[in-house]
Write a protein that holds these residues in place. Structure first.
Motif, short mmCIF file in Angstrom:
data_model
loop_
_atom_site.label_atom_id
_atom_site.label_comp_id
_atom_site.label_asym_id
_atom_site.label_seq_id
_atom_site.Cartn_x
_atom_site.Cartn_y
_atom_site.Cartn_z
N UNK A 150 8.05 -10.23 2.72
CA UNK A 150 7.74 -9.05 3.51
C UNK A 150 9.00 -8.20 3.71
N UNK A 151 10.11 -8.84 4.02
CA UNK A 151 11.36 -8.11 4.24
C UNK A 151 11.75 -7.34 2.97
N UNK A 152 11.68 -8.00 1.82
CA UNK A 152 12.03 -7.33 0.57
C UNK A 152 11.11 -6.15 0.29
N UNK A 153 9.82 -6.35 0.47
CA UNK A 153 8.85 -5.28 0.19
C UNK A 153 9.10 -4.09 1.10
N UNK A 154 9.42 -4.36 2.36
CA UNK A 154 9.74 -3.27 3.28
C UNK A 154 11.01 -2.56 2.84
N UNK A 155 12.02 -3.29 2.41
CA UNK A 155 13.28 -2.68 1.99
C UNK A 155 13.11 -1.85 0.72
N UNK A 156 12.25 -2.30 -0.17
CA UNK A 156 11.97 -1.52 -1.38
C UNK A 156 11.26 -0.21 -1.00
N UNK A 157 10.31 -0.30 -0.08
CA UNK A 157 9.64 0.91 0.42
C UNK A 157 10.67 1.83 1.09
N UNK A 161 0.83 -1.21 0.00
CA UNK A 161 0.00 0.00 0.00
C UNK A 161 0.86 1.25 0.00
N UNK A 162 1.93 1.22 0.77
CA UNK A 162 2.83 2.37 0.84
C UNK A 162 3.62 2.55 -0.46
N UNK A 163 4.05 1.45 -1.04
CA UNK A 163 4.91 1.50 -2.23
C UNK A 163 4.22 2.10 -3.45
N UNK A 169 4.95 1.87 -9.65
CA UNK A 169 4.09 0.71 -9.91
C UNK A 169 4.80 -0.54 -9.35
N UNK A 170 4.08 -1.30 -8.54
CA UNK A 170 4.66 -2.48 -7.89
C UNK A 170 3.62 -3.58 -7.80
N UNK A 171 4.07 -4.79 -8.03
CA UNK A 171 3.18 -5.94 -7.80
C UNK A 171 3.99 -7.14 -7.39
N UNK A 172 3.33 -8.03 -6.65
CA UNK A 172 3.91 -9.32 -6.32
C UNK A 172 3.13 -10.35 -7.13
N UNK A 173 3.84 -11.05 -8.02
CA UNK A 173 3.21 -12.09 -8.84
C UNK A 173 3.53 -13.44 -8.22
N UNK A 199 11.24 8.12 7.18
CA UNK A 199 11.07 6.71 7.55
C UNK A 199 12.41 6.07 7.91
N UNK A 200 13.45 6.35 7.12
CA UNK A 200 14.77 5.74 7.34
C UNK A 200 15.62 6.68 8.19
N UNK A 201 16.06 6.21 9.31
CA UNK A 201 16.94 7.00 10.18
C UNK A 201 18.31 6.35 10.22
#
Length: 157
Positions: free
Chosen positions: A136-143, A25-27, A32-36, A154-156
């Motif tokens: 989940x870890x990858x999606x968070x890191x991309x965000x 949702x954040x990304x 444009x992002x999707x998980x296939x 977000x990133x400190x």
């Protein structure tokens, strides 16, 4: 540039699904992002590890089109700090690539054909994570990479 996370099999852990959904949702505000999801191979107990990797590899390569850039998430890949990963993403965005595909393989990794066609490998950690958690870890890191590129808090460091 569209970014796709290509994975084998669905996620069945509710807490992982919720985490992935939150970062997806954040990304979408950044790219444009999707998980296939490629469905799990049936009757794997009748297949050797090599046969399973081969079948999964065929399904992975069927999703990659000419001109796409395919990066494997692989334990033997290059490690990045979050800031360096954001710079990697920025470089790809500026290079004119239309579709950047990151791939999480099955439980035994990738077939030789997938390795041959990949344009790179990234490791998210020296530690081992489940295939579901890596999503989940990858999606968070991309965000996180996108917030770094936008100088958002977000990133400190």
């Amino acid at each position: 540039m569209k970014t796709t996370l290509l994975v084998i099999g669905k996620t069945d852990k509710d807490f992982v699904i919720k985490g992935i959904e939150e970062y997806q949702k954040r990304l979408v505000h950044y790219m444009p992002y999707e998980m296939k999801i490629i469905p799990d191979i049936k009757n794997t107990k009748n297949l050797s590890e090599q046969q399973q990797k081969q079948k999964e590899g065929e399904l992975i390569l069927a999703q990659v089109k000419s001109g796409d850039l395919m990066i494997l998430l692989d334990e033997g890949g290059k490690e990045f700090s979050s800031t360096a990963f954001s710079q990697f993403i920025e470089q790809k965005m500026l290079s004119g690539i239309k579709n950047l595909i990151f791939v999480i393989g099955g439980p035994y990794g990738f077939s030789p054909e997938v390795y041959q066609q990949a344009q790179g490998k990234i490791s998210l950690s020296k530690m081992t994570f489940s295939h579901q958690m890596i999503r989940m870890i990858f999606t968070e890191q991309l965000y996180r990479a996108m917030t770094i590129l936008r100088n958002e808090p977000y990133h400190h460091v």
